[in-house]
Design a protein around this motif. Structure first.
Motif, short mmCIF file in Angstrom:
data_model
loop_
_atom_site.label_atom_id
_atom_site.label_comp_id
_atom_site.label_asym_id
_atom_site.label_seq_id
_atom_site.Cartn_x
_atom_site.Cartn_y
_atom_site.Cartn_z
N CYS A 22 0.93 -1.18 -0.04
CA CYS A 22 0.03 0.05 0.02
C CYS A 22 0.81 1.04 0.07
O CYS A 22 0.57 2.18 -0.75
CB CYS A 22 -1.10 -0.05 1.24
N ALA A 23 1.88 1.17 0.54
CA ALA A 23 2.69 2.32 0.82
C ALA A 23 3.58 2.66 -0.57
O ALA A 23 3.51 3.99 -0.97
CB ALA A 23 3.91 2.05 1.85
N ALA A 24 3.88 1.41 -1.38
CA ALA A 24 4.61 1.71 -2.63
C ALA A 24 3.45 2.17 -3.46
O ALA A 24 3.94 3.07 -4.13
CB ALA A 24 5.11 0.20 -3.08
N ALA A 25 2.16 1.91 -3.60
CA ALA A 25 1.26 2.16 -4.38
C ALA A 25 1.09 3.58 -4.41
O ALA A 25 0.74 4.53 -5.22
CB ALA A 25 0.03 1.17 -4.22
N TRP A 26 0.89 4.13 -2.91
CA TRP A 26 0.39 5.47 -2.45
C TRP A 26 1.64 6.42 -2.99
O TRP A 26 1.45 7.34 -3.52
CB TRP A 26 0.48 5.49 -0.96
N GLY A 27 2.94 5.95 -2.94
CA GLY A 27 4.05 6.74 -3.33
C GLY A 27 4.18 6.91 -4.96
O GLY A 27 4.47 7.92 -5.51
N LEU A 28 3.50 5.69 -5.81
CA LEU A 28 3.52 5.64 -7.12
C LEU A 28 2.33 6.83 -7.17
O LEU A 28 2.69 7.58 -8.42
CB LEU A 28 3.26 4.35 -7.48
N VAL A 29 1.31 6.74 -6.84
CA VAL A 29 0.34 7.73 -7.07
C VAL A 29 0.70 9.18 -6.98
O VAL A 29 0.84 10.09 -7.69
CB VAL A 29 -1.08 7.65 -6.11
N GLU A 30 1.50 9.42 -5.81
CA GLU A 30 2.06 10.65 -5.58
C GLU A 30 2.96 11.06 -6.37
O GLU A 30 2.90 12.23 -6.89
CB GLU A 30 2.25 10.96 -3.96
N LEU A 31 3.87 10.36 -6.99
CA LEU A 31 4.89 10.73 -7.90
C LEU A 31 4.47 10.97 -9.15
O LEU A 31 4.75 11.98 -9.88
CB LEU A 31 5.99 9.54 -8.03
N ILE A 32 3.16 10.18 -9.71
CA ILE A 32 2.63 10.55 -10.90
C ILE A 32 1.88 11.98 -10.69
O ILE A 32 1.87 12.54 -11.70
CB ILE A 32 1.56 9.59 -11.36
N LEU A 34 2.66 14.73 -9.08
CA LEU A 34 3.76 15.60 -8.71
C LEU A 34 4.19 15.85 -10.47
O LEU A 34 4.26 17.00 -10.99
CB LEU A 34 4.83 15.14 -8.10
N GLN A 35 4.43 14.80 -11.06
CA GLN A 35 5.07 14.72 -12.52
C GLN A 35 3.86 15.43 -13.47
O GLN A 35 4.30 16.26 -14.24
CB GLN A 35 5.36 13.43 -12.88
N ARG A 36 2.68 15.27 -13.20
CA ARG A 36 1.55 15.71 -14.01
C ARG A 36 1.44 17.31 -14.00
O ARG A 36 1.33 17.96 -14.59
CB ARG A 36 0.23 14.97 -13.67
N SER A 37 1.65 17.54 -12.32
CA SER A 37 1.41 19.05 -11.98
C SER A 37 2.63 19.61 -12.71
O SER A 37 2.64 20.77 -13.32
CB SER A 37 1.27 19.31 -10.47
N ARG A 38 3.84 19.17 -12.59
CA ARG A 38 5.11 19.76 -13.07
C ARG A 38 5.09 20.00 -14.62
O ARG A 38 5.40 21.08 -15.20
CB ARG A 38 6.39 19.10 -12.72
N TYR A 39 4.31 18.99 -15.22
CA TYR A 39 4.32 19.09 -16.71
C TYR A 39 3.34 20.13 -17.10
O TYR A 39 3.38 20.78 -18.07
CB TYR A 39 4.06 17.82 -17.15
N GLN A 40 2.14 20.11 -16.33
CA GLN A 40 1.12 21.35 -16.68
C GLN A 40 2.05 22.69 -16.60
O GLN A 40 1.48 23.42 -17.31
CB GLN A 40 -0.10 21.02 -15.70
N LEU A 41 2.65 22.81 -15.57
CA LEU A 41 3.37 24.27 -15.09
C LEU A 41 4.43 24.48 -16.43
O LEU A 41 4.22 25.53 -17.03
CB LEU A 41 4.09 24.28 -14.12
N TRP A 42 5.00 23.40 -16.54
CA TRP A 42 5.95 23.77 -17.78
C TRP A 42 5.31 23.84 -19.22
O TRP A 42 5.67 24.91 -20.15
CB TRP A 42 6.77 22.31 -18.06
#
Length: 52
Positions: A22-32, A34-42
């Motif tokens: 569960c911790a690994a899955a939650w970390g993956l969701v958070e990483l995705i 974060l990357q999506r928000s950074r891409y939208q800002l870019w």
């Protein structure tokens, strides 16, 4: 020979693995996210009008 696992040991091990999964899955969701928000800002920064 190794002694068989007790029921409580097997239960504890299953809980530990479930928590880790569960911790690994939650970390993956958070990483995705974060990357999506950074891409939208870019994308917003690099969209310039063609002609002024």
């Amino acid at each position: 020979m190794r002694r068989p696992l007790r029921r409580t040991e097997a239960y504890r091990r299953a809980l530990w693995l479930g928590t880790l999964a569960c911790a690994a899955a939650w970390g993956l969701v958070e990483l995705i996210a974060l990357q999506r928000s950074r891409y939208q800002l870019w994308r917003e920064r690099h969209q310039t009008p063609a002609h002024r």
